[in-house]
Design a protein around this motif. Structure first.
Motif, short mmCIF file in Angstrom:
data_model
loop_
_atom_site.label_atom_id
_atom_site.label_comp_id
_atom_site.label_asym_id
_atom_site.label_seq_id
_atom_site.Cartn_x
_atom_site.Cartn_y
_atom_site.Cartn_z
N GLY A 216 1.12 -0.78 0.41
CA GLY A 216 -0.12 0.31 -0.04
C GLY A 216 1.05 1.85 0.11
N TYR A 217 2.22 0.55 0.29
CA TYR A 217 2.51 2.57 0.06
C TYR A 217 3.34 2.46 -1.34
N GLY A 218 2.34 3.41 -1.97
CA GLY A 218 2.93 3.70 -3.15
C GLY A 218 1.61 2.77 -4.65
N ARG A 219 0.42 2.50 -4.06
CA ARG A 219 -0.73 2.06 -5.03
C ARG A 219 -0.49 1.33 -5.50
N ASN A 220 0.11 0.68 -6.25
CA ASN A 220 0.49 -0.92 -6.80
C ASN A 220 -0.32 -1.65 -6.80
N HIS A 221 -0.71 -2.42 -8.32
CA HIS A 221 -1.59 -3.38 -7.96
C HIS A 221 -0.76 -4.22 -9.18
N PRO A 222 0.17 -4.76 -9.00
CA PRO A 222 1.37 -5.21 -10.15
C PRO A 222 0.45 -7.17 -10.42
N PHE A 223 0.80 -6.54 -11.20
CA PHE A 223 1.06 -8.37 -12.51
C PHE A 223 2.33 -9.23 -12.80
N VAL A 224 2.71 -9.71 -12.80
CA VAL A 224 4.29 -10.66 -13.71
C VAL A 224 2.91 -10.23 -15.33
N GLY A 225 3.50 -9.62 -15.82
CA GLY A 225 3.10 -9.77 -17.14
C GLY A 225 3.72 -10.62 -17.76
N GLU A 226 5.69 -10.67 -17.89
CA GLU A 226 5.93 -12.08 -18.12
C GLU A 226 7.75 -11.14 -17.56
N ILE A 227 8.02 -12.59 -17.03
CA ILE A 227 9.77 -12.52 -17.12
C ILE A 227 10.39 -13.37 -17.77
N ARG A 228 11.54 -13.29 -18.80
CA ARG A 228 12.31 -13.87 -19.30
C ARG A 228 13.75 -13.39 -18.75
N ILE A 229 14.51 -15.47 -19.34
CA ILE A 229 15.49 -14.97 -18.69
C ILE A 229 16.02 -15.80 -20.17
N GLY A 230 17.44 -15.14 -20.75
CA GLY A 230 18.40 -15.79 -21.79
C GLY A 230 19.40 -15.39 -22.40
N GLU A 231 19.68 -15.82 -23.28
CA GLU A 231 20.14 -15.03 -24.60
C GLU A 231 20.52 -13.83 -25.04
N VAL A 232 20.68 -12.51 -25.09
CA VAL A 232 20.50 -11.82 -26.13
C VAL A 232 21.91 -11.25 -26.52
N GLU A 233 21.47 -11.08 -28.90
CA GLU A 233 23.43 -10.56 -28.85
C GLU A 233 22.97 -9.28 -28.60
N VAL A 234 24.61 -9.11 -27.91
CA VAL A 234 25.41 -7.39 -27.64
C VAL A 234 25.74 -7.09 -28.86
N GLU A 254 14.85 -10.37 -17.63
CA GLU A 254 14.11 -9.18 -18.32
C GLU A 254 12.67 -9.26 -16.89
N CYS A 255 12.35 -8.38 -16.85
CA CYS A 255 10.82 -8.10 -16.03
C CYS A 255 9.84 -7.61 -16.63
N GLN A 256 8.51 -7.84 -17.11
CA GLN A 256 7.94 -6.52 -17.66
C GLN A 256 6.73 -6.79 -16.62
N MET A 257 6.61 -6.12 -15.32
CA MET A 257 5.62 -5.70 -14.51
C MET A 257 4.07 -4.91 -15.12
N VAL A 258 2.91 -5.28 -15.85
CA VAL A 258 1.70 -4.52 -15.52
C VAL A 258 1.17 -4.96 -14.93
N ASN A 259 0.59 -3.44 -14.52
CA ASN A 259 0.37 -1.85 -13.11
C ASN A 259 -1.14 -2.01 -13.38
#
Length: 372
Positions: A216-234, A254-259
């Motif tokens: 409640g200290y921020g009024r967020n209501h989050p859902f984990v939209g997606e978490i990905r772990i893996g290799e990316v090219e640089v 990478e984590c994308q949180m949906v609020n």
């Protein structure tokens, strides 16, 4: 930052020798190798790389070994080494959509395009000590690595198709990404600098702040939209060639949180984003980072700033564990003169109070005698 102390040279040299002796431990046991740390303490190595802002598994393992497993000391060592390295340029933004995925989950859609991929995780373990690990014997066959790398749709793309989530933020074409390691910190910060600070911030601190937003200290209501772990090219742009050249692949989380967002004077009701991206397999850190990132967007979205996690200067100024360690641990250094000054001041204040009380008691006695 407070880092050094002067003292007797012989005493300091002896302290270093004793530290090296304690680091080595029992000589009857084999010394742990860098390769063993890389392969068997991989999550510790990943955290050190992430919070030191240097992707090198062997150097991170060396720092862990040198620090005797003290994560913050290891991070400090690797950051210090990082400052000695030359810089040849900046890479282009990594494309995490093309990640060679090892783990990919969503808490918002059960049957998402591309499927759920559990990967290596503690999520489904019983959290019971495994006595079989007391033995060095290998009783299980190694698991073959799965092939992957196909591009899979993001959860945020599904919501964007319906117009239910804010679009990805975009900077002007002439925007140059800042660098916290080379530029003085100024507030307010642009989001790219803020994300840099969070990516190298202390996992425990960010975890506590992220937890606070859920309570409640921020009024967020989050859902984990997606978490990905893996290799990316640089890739890096080479001006002489006119195109980007691949430098290699790194492992990231990478984590994308949906609020949930009820709307404000600046934005309509919709889902908003929190984002986290860190080196290695650092899932908890990426989630905490995305929660705090969303909380720090309060002013941008027209929300009242009422909680610590929404206060940019508070969060960014205190999330760096190397700076925090330096400031806290400098209290161990000699403060003899300062303390003697304060000791004299306290004694004088106590003496003044005692004199005032004695004077007051004398006055009361005189008044009582006069009354009699």
């Amino acid at each position: 930052m407070y880092v050094a102390v002067k003292g007797g040279e012989a005493a300091i040299n002896n302290a270093h020798r004793l530290l090296a002796d304690r680091r080595r431990g029992d000589r009857s046991l084999p010394s742990v190798t860098i390769d063993q740390i890389v392969e068997q303490l991989g999550l510790a190595v990943d955290r050190v790389m992430a919070e030191a802002s240097l992707y090198d598994r062997s150097l991170a393992a060396l720092a862990v070994r040198q620090a005797r497993g003290d994560m913050i000391e290891a991070i400090f060592l690797l950051r210090a080494y990082r400052t000695t390295l030359p810089r040849f340029g900046a890479t282009v933004p990594v494309d995490t959509a093309g990640m060679k995925v090892e783990r990919r989950i969503s808490a918002t859609y059960k049957d998402l395009p591309g499927g759920q991929l559990l990967g290596p995780t503690f999520d489904y373990t019983h959290r019971l000590l495994d006595p079989s690990l007391l033995s060095d014997e290998q009783v299980e066959e190694p698991v073959r690595k799965q092939a992957g790398g196909e591009e899979v749709m993001r959860v945020s793309d599904i919501l964007a198709h319906e117009g239910l989530i804010e679009p990805d933020g975009e900077f002007p074409e002439d925007h140059e990404a800042g660098d916290l390691t080379r530029e003085p910190m100024e507030f307010p910060m642009s989001r790219d600098l803020r994300l840099q600070a969070l990516a190298r911030g202390d996992e425990g601190f960010l975890l506590a702040l992220g937890y606070s937003t859920q309570r409640g200290y921020g009024r967020n209501h989050p859902f984990v939209g997606e978490i990905r772990i893996g290799e990316v090219e640089v890739e890096m742009d080479i001006a002489e060639l006119g195109f980007a050249v691949p430098l290699g692949r790194i492992r990231v989380t990478e984590c994308q949180m949906v609020n949930q967002f009820k709307g404000s004077s600046k934005a309509p009701p919709q889902f908003t984003r929190g984002y986290g991206l860190v080196f290695g397999q650092s899932e908890r850190k990426a989630m905490a980072m995305s929660l705090v990132d969303r909380a720090l967007r309060a002013e941008e979205l027209g929300e009242d700033i009422i909680a610590p996690a929404q206060d940019e200067e508070f969060v960014i100024s205190h999330c760096d564990n190397v700076q925090a360690t330096g400031f806290v641990e400098h209290l161990k250094l000699p403060h003899y003169v300062d303390f003697q000054a304060e000791l004299g001041l306290v004694r004088k204040m106590r003496s003044d109070i005692d004199k005032a009380r004695s004077k007051a008691r004398s006055g009361d006695n005189l008044s009582q005698e006069a009354a009699e």
